[in-house]
Motif scaffolding. Structure first.
Motif, PDB file in Angstrom:
ATOM      1  N   VAL A 176       7.099   6.576   2.872  1.00  0.00           N
ATOM      2  CA  VAL A 176       6.256   6.309   1.678  1.00  0.00           C
ATOM      3  C   VAL A 176       6.822   6.142   0.543  1.00  0.00           C
ATOM      4  CG1 VAL A 176       4.310   7.175   0.183  1.00  0.00           C
ATOM      5  CG2 VAL A 176       4.193   7.340   2.747  1.00  0.00           C
ATOM      6  N   SER A 177       7.661   6.897   0.180  1.00  0.00           N
ATOM      7  CA  SER A 177       8.565   6.792  -1.066  1.00  0.00           C
ATOM      8  C   SER A 177       9.409   5.738  -0.981  1.00  0.00           C
ATOM      9  CB  SER A 177       9.388   8.210  -1.364  1.00  0.00           C
ATOM     10  OG  SER A 177      10.373   8.160  -2.553  1.00  0.00           O
ATOM     11  N   GLN A 178      10.114   5.173  -0.082  1.00  0.00           N
ATOM     12  CA  GLN A 178      11.090   4.484   0.119  1.00  0.00           C
ATOM     13  C   GLN A 178      10.259   2.934   0.040  1.00  0.00           C
ATOM     14  OE1 GLN A 178      14.164   4.675  -0.203  1.00  0.00           O
ATOM     15  NE2 GLN A 178      15.096   6.046   1.321  1.00  0.00           N
ATOM     16  N   LEU A 179       8.992   3.099   0.859  1.00  0.00           N
ATOM     17  CA  LEU A 179       8.300   1.742   0.809  1.00  0.00           C
ATOM     18  C   LEU A 179       7.917   1.299  -0.865  1.00  0.00           C
ATOM     19  CD1 LEU A 179       5.976   2.088   3.722  1.00  0.00           C
ATOM     20  CD2 LEU A 179       7.464   0.144   3.440  1.00  0.00           C
ATOM     21  N   LYS A 180       7.190   2.471  -1.620  1.00  0.00           N
ATOM     22  CA  LYS A 180       7.003   2.290  -2.840  1.00  0.00           C
ATOM     23  C   LYS A 180       7.794   1.674  -3.626  1.00  0.00           C
ATOM     24  CE  LYS A 180       2.908   5.342  -3.010  1.00  0.00           C
ATOM     25  NZ  LYS A 180       2.270   6.693  -3.586  1.00  0.00           N
ATOM     26  N   SER A 181       9.082   2.261  -3.550  1.00  0.00           N
ATOM     27  CA  SER A 181      10.418   1.847  -4.235  1.00  0.00           C
ATOM     28  C   SER A 181      10.835   0.627  -4.202  1.00  0.00           C
ATOM     29  CB  SER A 181      11.469   2.828  -4.253  1.00  0.00           C
ATOM     30  OG  SER A 181      12.115   2.928  -3.073  1.00  0.00           O
ATOM     31  N   GLY A 182      10.358  -0.123  -2.790  1.00  0.00           N
ATOM     32  CA  GLY A 182      10.875  -1.415  -2.539  1.00  0.00           C
ATOM     33  C   GLY A 182      12.003  -1.336  -1.588  1.00  0.00           C
ATOM     34  N   HIS A 183      12.557  -0.283  -1.285  1.00  0.00           N
ATOM     35  CA  HIS A 183      13.844  -0.252  -0.464  1.00  0.00           C
ATOM     36  C   HIS A 183      13.317  -0.418   0.968  1.00  0.00           C
ATOM     37  CE1 HIS A 183      17.643   1.499   0.546  1.00  0.00           C
ATOM     38  NE2 HIS A 183      17.042   2.265   1.520  1.00  0.00           N
ATOM     39  N   ASP A 213      -1.474   4.129  -1.765  1.00  0.00           N
ATOM     40  CA  ASP A 213      -2.410   2.793  -1.972  1.00  0.00           C
ATOM     41  C   ASP A 213      -1.581   2.018  -1.122  1.00  0.00           C
ATOM     42  OD1 ASP A 213       0.112   2.842  -3.266  1.00  0.00           O
ATOM     43  OD2 ASP A 213      -0.955   1.942  -5.247  1.00  0.00           O
ATOM     44  N   LEU A 214      -0.652   2.644  -0.064  1.00  0.00           N
ATOM     45  CA  LEU A 214       0.006   1.608   0.812  1.00  0.00           C
ATOM     46  C   LEU A 214      -1.003   1.286   1.924  1.00  0.00           C
ATOM     47  CD1 LEU A 214       3.099   3.699   1.659  1.00  0.00           C
ATOM     48  CD2 LEU A 214       3.040   1.545   0.238  1.00  0.00           C
ATOM     49  N   TRP A 215      -0.782  -0.334   2.592  1.00  0.00           N
ATOM     50  CA  TRP A 215      -1.518  -0.651   3.437  1.00  0.00           C
ATOM     51  C   TRP A 215      -1.166  -0.268   4.865  1.00  0.00           C
ATOM     52  CZ3 TRP A 215      -5.795  -3.922   3.410  1.00  0.00           C
ATOM     53  CH2 TRP A 215      -5.993  -4.517   4.512  1.00  0.00           C
ATOM     54  N   PHE A 216      -2.062   0.394   5.717  1.00  0.00           N
ATOM     55  CA  PHE A 216      -1.810   0.907   6.954  1.00  0.00           C
ATOM     56  C   PHE A 216      -2.581   0.192   8.055  1.00  0.00           C
ATOM     57  CE2 PHE A 216      -2.915   3.824  10.400  1.00  0.00           C
ATOM     58  CZ  PHE A 216      -1.682   4.357  10.772  1.00  0.00           C
ATOM     59  N   GLU A 217      -1.783  -0.382   9.046  1.00  0.00           N
ATOM     60  CA  GLU A 217      -2.451  -0.986  10.146  1.00  0.00           C
ATOM     61  C   GLU A 217      -2.384  -0.270  11.341  1.00  0.00           C
ATOM     62  OE1 GLU A 217      -1.794  -4.914  12.828  1.00  0.00           O
ATOM     63  OE2 GLU A 217      -1.381  -5.105  10.853  1.00  0.00           O
ATOM     64  N   PRO A 218      -3.545   0.585  11.920  1.00  0.00           N
ATOM     65  CA  PRO A 218      -3.289   1.094  13.237  1.00  0.00           C
ATOM     66  C   PRO A 218      -2.828   0.432  14.230  1.00  0.00           C
ATOM     67  CG  PRO A 218      -5.394   1.657  11.863  1.00  0.00           C
ATOM     68  CD  PRO A 218      -4.834   0.073  11.430  1.00  0.00           C
ATOM     69  N   LEU A 219      -2.079   0.857  15.146  1.00  0.00           N
ATOM     70  CA  LEU A 219      -1.432   0.319  16.506  1.00  0.00           C
ATOM     71  C   LEU A 219      -2.036   1.091  17.546  1.00  0.00           C
ATOM     72  CD1 LEU A 219       2.178  -0.101  15.275  1.00  0.00           C
ATOM     73  CD2 LEU A 219       0.455  -1.807  15.380  1.00  0.00           C
ATOM     74  N   GLN A 221       3.613  -2.390   1.513  1.00  0.00           N
ATOM     75  CA  GLN A 221       2.973  -2.160   0.129  1.00  0.00           C
ATOM     76  C   GLN A 221       1.954  -3.357  -0.040  1.00  0.00           C
ATOM     77  OE1 GLN A 221       5.582  -3.246  -2.986  1.00  0.00           O
ATOM     78  NE2 GLN A 221       6.226  -1.149  -3.174  1.00  0.00           N
ATOM     79  N   LYS A 222       0.841  -3.015  -0.527  1.00  0.00           N
ATOM     80  CA  LYS A 222      -0.523  -3.930  -0.942  1.00  0.00           C
ATOM     81  C   LYS A 222      -0.071  -4.872  -1.783  1.00  0.00           C
ATOM     82  CE  LYS A 222      -4.196  -0.870   0.250  1.00  0.00           C
ATOM     83  NZ  LYS A 222      -5.526  -0.356  -0.281  1.00  0.00           N
ATOM     84  N   GLY A 223      -0.478  -6.193  -1.122  1.00  0.00           N
ATOM     85  CA  GLY A 223      -0.108  -7.352  -2.292  1.00  0.00           C
ATOM     86  C   GLY A 223       1.365  -7.751  -2.314  1.00  0.00           C
ATOM     87  N   ALA A 224       2.356  -7.196  -1.303  1.00  0.00           N
ATOM     88  CA  ALA A 224       3.739  -7.604  -1.294  1.00  0.00           C
ATOM     89  C   ALA A 224       3.792  -9.026  -0.630  1.00  0.00           C
ATOM     90  CB  ALA A 224       4.440  -6.429  -0.599  1.00  0.00           C
ATOM     91  N   THR A 225       4.399  -9.831  -0.953  1.00  0.00           N
ATOM     92  CA  THR A 225       4.801 -10.968  -0.238  1.00  0.00           C
ATOM     93  C   THR A 225       5.701 -10.868   0.816  1.00  0.00           C
ATOM     94  OG1 THR A 225       4.872 -12.266  -2.537  1.00  0.00           O
ATOM     95  CG2 THR A 225       5.748 -13.478  -0.624  1.00  0.00           C
ATOM     96  N   ARG A 226       5.269 -11.338   2.060  1.00  0.00           N
ATOM     97  CA  ARG A 226       5.919 -11.036   3.245  1.00  0.00           C
ATOM     98  C   ARG A 226       6.484 -12.303   3.559  1.00  0.00           C
ATOM     99  NH1 ARG A 226       2.164  -8.319   7.449  1.00  0.00           N
ATOM    100  NH2 ARG A 226       0.883  -9.111   6.412  1.00  0.00           N
ATOM    101  N   SER A 227       7.653 -12.383   3.845  1.00  0.00           N
ATOM    102  CA  SER A 227       8.376 -13.690   4.373  1.00  0.00           C
ATOM    103  C   SER A 227       7.866 -13.761   6.048  1.00  0.00           C
ATOM    104  CB  SER A 227       9.898 -13.578   4.313  1.00  0.00           C
ATOM    105  OG  SER A 227      10.339 -12.525   5.460  1.00  0.00           O
ATOM    106  N   PRO A 228       7.941 -15.059   6.496  1.00  0.00           N
ATOM    107  CA  PRO A 228       7.942 -15.556   7.649  1.00  0.00           C
ATOM    108  C   PRO A 228       8.533 -14.599   8.746  1.00  0.00           C
ATOM    109  CG  PRO A 228       8.002 -17.601   6.549  1.00  0.00           C
ATOM    110  CD  PRO A 228       8.446 -16.303   5.560  1.00  0.00           C
TER     111      PRO A 228
END
Length: 293
Positions: free
Chosen positions: A133-140, A153-159, A269-276
């Motif tokens: 969680v910490s590394q995602l929020k920091s962008g690492h 406030d991270l986006w979680f998609e159950p698998l 991260q919510k709203g983060a731009t994800r590359s192809p």
């Protein structure tokens, strides 16, 4: 078939959820459904099976996506090139994961991804859920495979839902059991994950509910090390069912009263731009999860 149809198809194929796909595309769900029906009518095949509670891709849909996804990625790269935003194919992806998924699932996904992007550097970090969680929020990290975090406030998609099971060597007294109740692990010598991991916290709650106090002889932060130690000793362990490969010298026994169950998922991260590339990696993870991890 127009480009918008391809983008709509790709979004649904990635999320397997019309509501989430519509939100991502900023269109109404009814518009999205109509456009996909229009696409199916034009092609003369059904692309998605809507008969169950959760939609699935049909065989025709799977075949079409094999060709459309790379084409859409090329189109996006062309648009980026015109805007001066060319994505370097020698870039990198940073993935975080907890130990349970780093024995089989994540290495399989990395292997599949590199077949498509051999020039991309993939960094996988095995971390606790809190560290992820910490590394995602920091962008690492760009993406993670873990469990649902609390209060973020991270986006979680159950698998999928996964049972945690007892793992012992074939010589262990419990090896021939069809099922084992948690209370029967009272004073059993065990190796478990370190308490920093959510899986261990779940197991401690299950032991308390069953009135059992196992003898935790070893605590590790690696599932692979746990499996090897179980193989070489009389210690028992509890590990996610998808993390253990079939083996002649190990036995995997279901647990009950209570049965420890977790729901793994993807995090970003919510709203983060994800590359192809990241979208493609996420799709590979979904496919691995749909096949049982």
């Amino acid at each position: 078939m127009e480009l918008r149809h391809v983008r709509y198809f790709d979004a649904i194929a990635e999320t397997l959820n019309f509501t989430r796909a519509a939100e991502r595309l900023h269109v109404t769900q009814s518009t999205l459904s109509h456009q996909i029906r229009q696409m199916e009518d034009e092609l003369g095949v059904e692309l998605f099976d809507r008969s169950a509670k959760k939609i699935r891709m049909t065989e025709s849909g799977e075949i079409l996506r094999t060709y459309l996804t790379p084409a859409l990625e090329q189109i996006d790269r062309g648009i980026q090139a015109l805007r001066g935003e060319v994505e370097v194919l020698t870039g990198s992806i940073r993935l975080g994961t907890t130990p349970s998924f780093n024995t089989r699932m994540v290495p399989h996904c990395v292997s599949s991804f590199l077949n498509h992007y051999p020039g991309i550097q993939v960094t996988v970090e095995e971390l606790s859920a809190a560290a992820i969680v910490s590394q995602l929020k920091s962008g690492h990290l760009d993406l993670a495979v873990s469990y649902r975090p609390e209060g973020t406030d991270l986006w979680f998609e159950p698998l999928y839902n996964e049972e945690l099971r007892l793992v012992v060597a074939t010589s262990h007294p419990l090896a021939k059991r069809r099922r084992v109740r948690m209370v029967e692990l009272h004073h059993v010598r065990m190796v478990l994950l370190h308490p920093q991991f959510q899986t261990r916290q779940l197991l401690d709650d299950c032991f308390e509910a069953a009135g059992a106090e196992p003898l935790v002889v070893v605590q590790l932060n690696s599932v692979a090390s746990m499996i090897e130690l179980i193989r070489q000793t009389e210690l028992a362990g509890i590990i996610g069912e998808t993390a253990v490969s079939p083996s002649d010298d190990l036995r995997v026994v279901p647990l009950e009263d209570p049965t420890p169950i977790r729901t793994p998922g993807m995090l970003w991260q919510k709203g983060a731009t994800r590359s192809p590339m990241i979208k493609h990696f996420a799709d590979i993870i979904r496919r691995a999860a749909s096949q049982g991890g």
